[in-house]
Scaffold this motif. Structure first.
Motif, short mmCIF file in Angstrom:
data_model
loop_
_atom_site.label_atom_id
_atom_site.label_comp_id
_atom_site.label_asym_id
_atom_site.label_seq_id
_atom_site.Cartn_x
_atom_site.Cartn_y
_atom_site.Cartn_z
N GLY A 19 0.81 -1.21 0.00
CA GLY A 19 0.00 0.00 0.00
C GLY A 19 0.84 1.26 0.00
N ASN A 20 1.94 1.24 0.77
CA ASN A 20 2.84 2.39 0.81
C ASN A 20 3.50 2.63 -0.55
OD1 ASN A 20 3.91 3.69 3.69
ND2 ASN A 20 2.64 1.87 3.90
N LEU A 21 3.93 1.56 -1.19
CA LEU A 21 4.55 1.70 -2.50
C LEU A 21 3.57 2.27 -3.52
CD1 LEU A 21 6.52 -1.68 -2.63
CD2 LEU A 21 7.54 0.61 -2.51
N ALA A 22 2.32 1.81 -3.45
CA ALA A 22 1.31 2.29 -4.40
C ALA A 22 1.02 3.77 -4.19
CB ALA A 22 0.04 1.47 -4.24
N ARG A 23 1.05 4.22 -2.96
CA ARG A 23 0.74 5.62 -2.68
C ARG A 23 1.92 6.55 -3.02
NH1 ARG A 23 -3.08 7.75 0.79
NH2 ARG A 23 -3.07 10.03 0.67
N ARG A 24 3.14 6.04 -2.92
CA ARG A 24 4.32 6.91 -3.07
C ARG A 24 4.91 6.90 -4.48
NH1 ARG A 24 8.03 5.28 1.97
NH2 ARG A 24 9.36 6.93 1.08
N LEU A 25 4.60 5.89 -5.28
CA LEU A 25 5.16 5.81 -6.62
C LEU A 25 4.08 6.07 -7.66
CD1 LEU A 25 7.38 2.61 -6.20
CD2 LEU A 25 8.16 5.00 -6.28
N SER A 26 4.44 6.78 -8.69
CA SER A 26 3.49 7.15 -9.73
C SER A 26 3.02 5.92 -10.50
CB SER A 26 4.12 8.15 -10.70
OG SER A 26 3.26 8.36 -11.81
N PRO A 27 1.69 5.75 -10.66
CA PRO A 27 1.19 4.63 -11.46
C PRO A 27 1.52 4.76 -12.94
CG PRO A 27 -0.60 6.11 -10.84
CD PRO A 27 0.62 6.56 -10.09
N ALA A 28 1.98 5.95 -13.35
CA ALA A 28 2.40 6.11 -14.74
C ALA A 28 3.69 5.36 -15.01
CB ALA A 28 2.57 7.59 -15.05
N ASP A 29 4.46 5.12 -13.95
CA ASP A 29 5.77 4.48 -14.11
C ASP A 29 5.83 3.07 -13.54
OD1 ASP A 29 6.72 6.85 -15.18
OD2 ASP A 29 7.37 7.61 -13.24
N THR A 30 4.93 2.73 -12.63
CA THR A 30 5.03 1.46 -11.91
C THR A 30 3.75 0.65 -12.01
OG1 THR A 30 4.35 2.54 -9.86
CG2 THR A 30 6.72 2.32 -10.25
N GLU A 31 3.94 -0.64 -11.89
CA GLU A 31 2.83 -1.59 -11.85
C GLU A 31 3.09 -2.52 -10.67
OE1 GLU A 31 1.50 -3.77 -15.55
OE2 GLU A 31 2.40 -5.43 -14.42
N ILE A 32 2.19 -2.51 -9.68
CA ILE A 32 2.40 -3.25 -8.44
C ILE A 32 1.42 -4.42 -8.37
CG2 ILE A 32 2.41 -3.14 -5.92
CD1 ILE A 32 3.04 -0.17 -6.17
N THR A 33 1.97 -5.60 -8.14
CA THR A 33 1.15 -6.82 -7.99
C THR A 33 1.44 -7.46 -6.65
OG1 THR A 33 1.23 -7.23 -10.40
CG2 THR A 33 0.62 -9.08 -8.97
N VAL A 34 0.40 -7.82 -5.94
CA VAL A 34 0.52 -8.54 -4.67
C VAL A 34 0.03 -9.96 -4.88
CG1 VAL A 34 -0.24 -8.72 -2.28
CG2 VAL A 34 0.27 -6.47 -3.26
N VAL A 35 0.84 -10.92 -4.51
CA VAL A 35 0.47 -12.33 -4.63
C VAL A 35 0.24 -12.88 -3.23
CG1 VAL A 35 1.10 -14.60 -5.53
CG2 VAL A 35 1.92 -12.52 -6.68
N LEU A 376 0.02 9.28 4.23
CA LEU A 376 1.10 9.46 3.27
C LEU A 376 0.80 10.63 2.34
CD1 LEU A 376 1.79 5.76 2.26
CD2 LEU A 376 3.13 7.17 3.80
N PRO A 377 1.82 11.26 1.81
CA PRO A 377 1.59 12.37 0.89
C PRO A 377 0.87 11.89 -0.36
CG PRO A 377 3.90 11.69 0.87
CD PRO A 377 3.25 10.99 2.02
N ARG A 378 -0.05 12.72 -0.84
CA ARG A 378 -0.83 12.34 -2.01
C ARG A 378 -0.04 12.49 -3.32
NH1 ARG A 378 -5.98 11.25 -1.12
NH2 ARG A 378 -6.92 11.81 0.88
N ARG A 379 1.04 13.23 -3.26
CA ARG A 379 1.84 13.43 -4.46
C ARG A 379 2.75 12.22 -4.67
NH1 ARG A 379 6.94 15.39 -5.43
NH2 ARG A 379 7.27 16.33 -7.49
N THR A 380 2.56 11.53 -5.77
CA THR A 380 3.39 10.37 -6.06
C THR A 380 4.67 10.80 -6.76
OG1 THR A 380 2.18 10.02 -8.13
CG2 THR A 380 1.44 8.79 -6.19
N HIS A 381 5.68 9.95 -6.68
CA HIS A 381 6.99 10.26 -7.25
C HIS A 381 7.18 9.51 -8.56
CE1 HIS A 381 7.91 12.27 -3.57
NE2 HIS A 381 7.87 11.16 -2.85
N ARG A 382 7.72 10.20 -9.54
CA ARG A 382 8.08 9.57 -10.80
C ARG A 382 9.42 8.86 -10.65
NH1 ARG A 382 5.09 11.40 -15.20
NH2 ARG A 382 5.98 9.53 -16.15
#
Length: 397
Positions: A19-35, A376-382
């Motif tokens: 959840g932290n990674l999803a909030r802090r990293l831009s979805p334009a650059d990252t794809e997060i999968t939880v198994v 967490l900050p709403r601004r995600t990082h590229r």
């Protein structure tokens, strides 16, 4: 192409980190999968309560990750190939492979039978939700005076024995301790524990080594046979074989060896957190398998992944173990603080106050895991330009 982050396991460490990674990293650059094998978040710290008959919350992971763009894959991890950067999974549809660029290994641990004959076949355990429910069903079928034998005098064994004794006073509960009961507690806390066992009617057998488990009895090293209608095995935990089989550098017990940022020392694109990680605390000692350790290591791994992918400074998360919180039924408990050497401090907190503190910790852990992006900050990082994992490994060599 998006940077693929795969998180294995959605326990205390994995769910919060994802959840932290999803909030802090831009979805334009990252794809997060939880198994994760289970569709719900499992409160492992309360599984002994579930087994004894108490209802516990189990938030659906789909709800936990709602709005985060996290992809949830309900499947069992069967293999990791760090050279091809793939994870093999099995599910109802037959499974398949999931590719990754960064992997966070947080599969946790399971009960360890220690090679004792019959333990895996005949004993119940409380390391997972399905197994805790099986024990609960067994206890439901037992009549007045039936004998429940809890093997293992660690925190899980103590909590399980006292919880069953309080919730089901008609059963005869015995706790088998390999050494002295509560040996790692202070003298005052040991006395409190003994009084609690006496009050709840828990019989304690100290300095007793179990050599075999049968369907209706337990065989001890001194030749004693203890009759049992339900044997509960709580004598330690171990990690699964997946990390060791993958070629990652692991310890003798299979935990992934990591640096101070929770990064694998052998494969820089792999991180580990929770029980899966062999991490040295700030005191130079390995962190124990615990919820507290899961929180610290999960936070450090998240900070490291975000920092390295975005070119930012990696904050250092404290890695410490300050004490043990032991529940003794619903209205009693022990809070035992420890020093930098892991030894019990003389003072302790017991009784209702300790029980309320433990209940608060459980509630806080559940809430934090169910709301992984709160605060967490709403601004995600590229993402910044970072070297490919294989290239980074060549440079390191």
């Amino acid at each position: 192409m998006k940077h693929r982050i795969v998180v294995l396991g959605a326990g205390y460490a994995g769910a919060y980190a994802a959840g932290n990674l999803a909030r802090r990293l831009s979805p334009a650059d990252t794809e997060i999968t939880v198994v994760n094998a289970e569709p719900d978040f499992v409160q492992r710290l309360r599984l002994h309560q579930l087994a004894a008959g108490r209802p516990i919350e189990a938030p659906r992971l789909a709800d936990v990750f709602a709005g985060t763009a996290i992809r949830l894959r309900l499947a069992r991890v069967t293999a990791v190939d760090p050279e091809r950067r793939t994870v093999t999974v099995a599910d109802a549809e037959g499974g398949g492979e999931i590719g990754y660029d960064t992997l966070l290994h947080a599969l946790g641990s399971h009960v360890a039978d220690g090679g004792v004959p019959g333990a895996a076949e005949h004993a119940f355990e409380v390391a997972g939700r399905p197994s805790a429910l099986r024990l609960r069903e067994r206890l439901d079928r037992l009549g007045e005076g039936a004998r429940v034998l809890v093997v293992g005098d660690g925190l899980t064994g103590i909590e399980t024995a006292t919880e069953i004794a309080e919730c089901r006073p008609g059963l005869s509960v015995t706790l088998v301790a390999r050494g002295e009961l509560g040996a790692r507690l202070s003298a005052g806390a040991r006395g409190h524990l003994r009084r609690a066992c006496d009050r709840l009617g828990v019989t304690v057998l100290e300095h007793t080594c179990v050599q075999a488990v049968e369907a209706a009895r337990v065989l001890c090293a001194d030749g004693t046979a203890l009759a049992s209608d339900a044997t509960v095995w709580t004598a330690g935990f171990a990690v699964g074989p997946i990390a060791a089989a993958s070629g990652l550098e692991v310890t003798g017990d299979g935990r992934i060896v990591v640096d101070r940022t929770m990064r694998s020392v052998s494969h820089p694109e792999v991180y580990a957190a929770g029980d899966s990680a062999y991490a040295l605390g700030d005191n130079g000692r390995p962190l124990p398998m615990s919820c507290a350790s899961a929180g610290y290591t999960g936070r450090q791994a998240t900070n490291a992944i975000v920092g390295r992918l975005t070119g930012r400074r990696i904050p250092t998360t404290r890695l410490e173990y300050v004490g043990n919180h032991i529940s003794l039924g619903r209205r009693d408990g022990i809070l035992q603080m420890v020093d930098d050497e892991g030894q019990a401090k003389p003072a302790y907190v017991g009784g209702r106050k300790a029980a309320r503190i433990k209940a608060g910790i459980l509630a806080m852990s559940l809430w934090a895991t169910s709301h992984p992006t709160f605060g967490l900050p709403r601004r995600t990082h590229r993402l910044a330009a970072v070297p490919h994992a294989s290239a980074e490994r060549r440079v390191a060599a």
